[in-house]
Design a protein around this motif. Structure first.
Motif, mmCIF file in Angstrom:
data_model
loop_
_atom_site.group_PDB
_atom_site.id
_atom_site.type_symbol
_atom_site.label_atom_id
_atom_site.label_comp_id
_atom_site.label_asym_id
_atom_site.label_seq_id
_atom_site.Cartn_x
_atom_site.Cartn_y
_atom_site.Cartn_z
ATOM 1 N N TYR A 1 1.297 2.342 5.276
ATOM 2 C CA TYR A 1 2.207 3.202 6.056
ATOM 3 C C TYR A 1 3.134 3.990 5.139
ATOM 4 C CZ TYR A 1 1.306 1.567 10.839
ATOM 5 O OH TYR A 1 0.769 1.315 12.053
ATOM 6 N N CYS A 2 3.652 3.320 4.098
ATOM 7 C CA CYS A 2 4.594 3.994 3.198
ATOM 8 C C CYS A 2 3.959 5.256 2.613
ATOM 9 C CB CYS A 2 5.064 3.050 2.099
ATOM 10 S SG CYS A 2 3.728 2.189 1.268
ATOM 11 N N ASN B 1 -0.176 -4.430 2.616
ATOM 12 C CA ASN B 1 -1.171 -3.433 2.204
ATOM 13 C C ASN B 1 -1.582 -2.480 3.327
ATOM 14 O OD1 ASN B 1 -2.511 -6.449 1.194
ATOM 15 N ND2 ASN B 1 -1.395 -5.192 -0.262
ATOM 16 N N CYS C 1 4.387 -7.486 1.043
ATOM 17 C CA CYS C 1 3.580 -6.292 1.365
ATOM 18 C C CYS C 1 2.259 -6.707 1.993
ATOM 19 C CB CYS C 1 3.319 -5.496 0.092
ATOM 20 S SG CYS C 1 2.213 -4.099 0.335
HETATM 21 S S1 SF4 Z 1 4.465 0.025 4.301
HETATM 22 FE FE1 SF4 Z 1 3.780 -0.035 2.159
HETATM 23 S S2 SF4 Z 1 5.061 -1.561 1.149
HETATM 24 FE FE2 SF4 Z 1 5.263 -1.876 3.388
HETATM 25 S S3 SF4 Z 1 3.712 -3.392 3.873
HETATM 26 FE FE3 SF4 Z 1 2.758 -1.434 4.196
HETATM 27 S S4 SF4 Z 1 1.760 -0.990 2.203
HETATM 28 FE FE4 SF4 Z 1 3.224 -2.644 1.831
#
Ligand code: SF4
Ligand code: SF4
Length: 232
Positions: A144-145, A141, A139
């Motif tokens: 996006y999720c 950080n 991850c």
């Molecule tokens: S989308 Fe979420 S889980 Fe994926 S790298 Fe970015 S913060 Fe980490």
């Protein structure tokens, strides 16, 4: 004069050294140990005197609200994980995650994966995750999720103390480790939570208004039909 610059530099260091103890004396010894927190906050602010460095881990700065570290999953189950009444199954049941997979799709380094739950009787897939994992070593950080989740289910945490003696399974966070309560989220991100609650209320109000409008039109249509039938 030769050496004057060095002496000036050392005098600055000496002043900070003395100021540090002056500050401690004023805020901690004269006001009692309860004032230690006040002294710490003051020292980190523009009026701070003396030592500016934080004596971590004895002292810790509160991260700003927008600070992002590893994501976590929100649950409406409010019992704390260290409480004897904590039921991990219940916490998982009450997560907002629908296992839609959007977060896993948008994650740039592809460190999220999940398994959708299925109905134990019919075997058909249901809108819940049976398993959910994030590899915290991968991850980055980015957040996006959390940004793309349509259900306000995954959020960025403030907890940065994740060092471990075990670097294989310990760094793969599973559902149990990822699930945290709404009140925890509200404690670390009160502004975000308030905005999301307000947005949800507006959306619900709009849905209710549309439903009332639909029912009103249906009722009007139903009363108009018998009149037309009589006329013909
Ligand atoms: S989308 Fe979420 S889980 Fe994926 S790298 Fe970015 S913060 Fe980490
Ligand atoms: S985007 Fe949100 S609801 Fe969908 S799987 Fe990810 S956390 Fe769950």
């Amino acid at each position: 004069m030769f050496g004057l610059g060095v002496l000036k530099g050392l005098s600055v260091t000496l002043k900070h050294f003395i100021d540090t103890y002056g500050d401690d004396f004023k805020y901690v010894y004269f006001k009692g140990t309860e004032a230690r927190k006040e002294a710490f906050l003051r020292r980190q602010g523009p009026e701070g005197r003396g030592l500016f460095t934080v004596q971590y881990p004895e002292e810790k700065l509160t991260p700003p609200e927008n600070f992002r570290f590893i994501p976590f999953l929100l649950t409406d189950y409010e019992v704390l994980p260290n409480s004897p009444d904590y039921n991990p199954q219940e916490a998982r049941e009450q997560t907002r995650c629908t296992s839609c997979g959007i977060c896993a799709k948008v994650c740039p380094p592809q460190c999220i994966w999940m398994v959708r739950a299925s109905d134990p009787i019919t075997g058909k897939p249901v809108s819940k995750s049976a398993e959910f994992y994030i590899d915290i070593d991968i991850c980055m950080n980015c957040g996006y999720c959390a940004e793309f989740c349509p259900f306000d289910s995954i959020k960025m945490d403030h907890d940065y103390e994740l060092a471990d003696y075990e670097r294989q399974n310990g760094h793969i966070h599973d559902l149990k480790r990822l699930t945290k309560s709404v009140s925890y989220y509200n404690a670390i991100r009160p502004t975000w939570n308030a905005k999301e609650v307000a947005a949800r209320q507006v959306a619900e109000e709009e849905k209710r208004r549309k439903e009332e409008e639909r029912q009103r039109k249906a009722a009007e249509k139903a009363t108009a039909k018998p009149i037309k039938a009589k006329e013909s």
